[in-house]
Scaffold this active site. Sequence first.
Site, mmCIF file in Angstrom:
data_model
loop_
_atom_site.group_PDB
_atom_site.id
_atom_site.type_symbol
_atom_site.label_atom_id
_atom_site.label_comp_id
_atom_site.label_asym_id
_atom_site.label_seq_id
_atom_site.Cartn_x
_atom_site.Cartn_y
_atom_site.Cartn_z
ATOM 1 N N LYS A 93 -12.732 -70.406 -16.056
ATOM 2 C CA LYS A 93 -12.132 -69.646 -16.753
ATOM 3 C C LYS A 93 -12.641 -68.980 -17.997
ATOM 4 O O LYS A 93 -12.014 -69.124 -19.032
ATOM 5 C CB LYS A 93 -10.884 -70.526 -16.894
ATOM 6 N N GLY A 125 -14.516 -66.143 -17.745
ATOM 7 C CA GLY A 125 -14.816 -64.493 -17.327
ATOM 8 C C GLY A 125 -15.480 -64.400 -16.218
ATOM 9 O O GLY A 125 -16.072 -63.148 -16.250
ATOM 10 N N THR A 126 -15.505 -65.511 -15.373
ATOM 11 C CA THR A 126 -16.354 -65.265 -14.036
ATOM 12 C C THR A 126 -16.068 -64.114 -13.332
ATOM 13 O O THR A 126 -16.775 -63.106 -12.802
ATOM 14 C CB THR A 126 -16.060 -66.539 -13.259
ATOM 15 N N HIS A 131 -20.753 -72.358 -10.651
ATOM 16 C CA HIS A 131 -20.400 -73.132 -11.672
ATOM 17 C C HIS A 131 -21.110 -74.137 -12.244
ATOM 18 O O HIS A 131 -20.742 -75.106 -13.123
ATOM 19 C CB HIS A 131 -18.861 -73.586 -11.523
ATOM 20 N N ARG A 153 -17.353 -68.811 -23.276
ATOM 21 C CA ARG A 153 -16.178 -68.259 -23.937
ATOM 22 C C ARG A 153 -15.658 -69.282 -24.681
ATOM 23 O O ARG A 153 -15.854 -70.547 -24.563
ATOM 24 C CB ARG A 153 -14.927 -67.951 -22.620
ATOM 25 N N ARG A 191 -4.689 -63.267 -15.972
ATOM 26 C CA ARG A 191 -3.496 -63.598 -16.518
ATOM 27 C C ARG A 191 -3.510 -62.829 -17.677
ATOM 28 O O ARG A 191 -2.612 -61.472 -17.749
ATOM 29 C CB ARG A 191 -3.759 -65.033 -16.836
ATOM 30 N N LYS A 192 -4.049 -62.984 -18.818
ATOM 31 C CA LYS A 192 -3.958 -61.994 -20.061
ATOM 32 C C LYS A 192 -5.205 -61.518 -20.424
ATOM 33 O O LYS A 192 -5.147 -60.451 -20.767
ATOM 34 C CB LYS A 192 -3.547 -62.973 -21.226
#
Length: 322
Positions: A63, A65-66, A131, A153, A288-289
């Site tokens: 989460k 920006g992958t 990851h 992030r 998502r956003k």
Amino acid sequence: MANSSDPTTLKTEDQLKEESWFGFPMKVYQGFWCLNVLFEGVTSFQNNFEAKDSDIILASLPKTGTTWLKSLLFAIVNRNNLCGDLSKLPFHTKTPHEIVLHLEIEVYKNFNGTPPDNILDVPSPRLFATHMPYLSLPDSIKGSKCRIVYVSRNPLDTFVSIWHFYLQFEISKGVNPSKEMMEEYLGKYCTGVSPFGPYEDHLLGYWKETQKNPKHVLFLEYEGLKKEPKAHLKRLAEFVGCPFSEEEDKKNVIDEIIELCSIKSMKEMEVNKTGKFYPWVENKALFRKGEVGDWNNHLTTSMAKGFHQMLQKLPGWFFFYI
Ligand code: A3P
């Protein structure tokens, strides 16, 4: 968690610890929290992957920006094979996750059936993602000249993003999200208990390596990419050995890639509106956003204070963009 950044000094009780992440069991492995469902892929990747000097590996925490970086890297590396037509990139038919595979998730443990035999036998430069924390990467990666791109992030936005992502599984089981539940997961996240966490150990592992060997690891921030995409894309392209020419710059190739890989454009693609990434994840959940500072809309001041200790461990530059 004691000595979590040093796998060799982990205490036995840490190794025996088990936790649940939205119903998915996890255990401590080499100092990080490994989802049990990924354990086989993690160890198989560690034991079997033979890195090539020409490989490009995207590393990140979930989460951060992958998905975005996968699309940008793929476009940068492959743009010259398209006769100048970026619409030939496969983003209209596949998500970036199907195009750039995660080593421990899809290459060495495949959730979409058996991976093709030649998955590792593709033309150079091979592009993969992981990851895993730096310390747990296979020696063949650490000892090679391959290039690792790390994207970080702001942890508050990362938490809000992972919260929404995993919440979909709970909601599908009929669970109503509550403030107490969010606080429980925030408590876990801030104390390092999250997939591939602790957050700060993950970030610092790659950060230390980029300081030692900047040609081996490039460190990027999601927020920096958002704010100054062109400058960051140039850095990224140079690092992976595919710099943009002046002519490309004049022809707006960099801007075109930024636009094509933007969350707005990705969201509009049919495959990302209707497709499914794994049988249990809809592609639209990947987009998502994509905003900086969304945590302000979800966390109270006292919840945000939970990140205090973690933030104190991060280097000062980290706060430049956030
Ligand atoms: P939000 O949940 O804050 O919107 P990852 O790809 O590592 O799983 O990270 C997911 C986060 O990146 C999500 O953040 C998602 O919306 C955002 N994202 C996905 N594609 C993006 C893009 N093309 N540009 C910017 N952000 C993107």
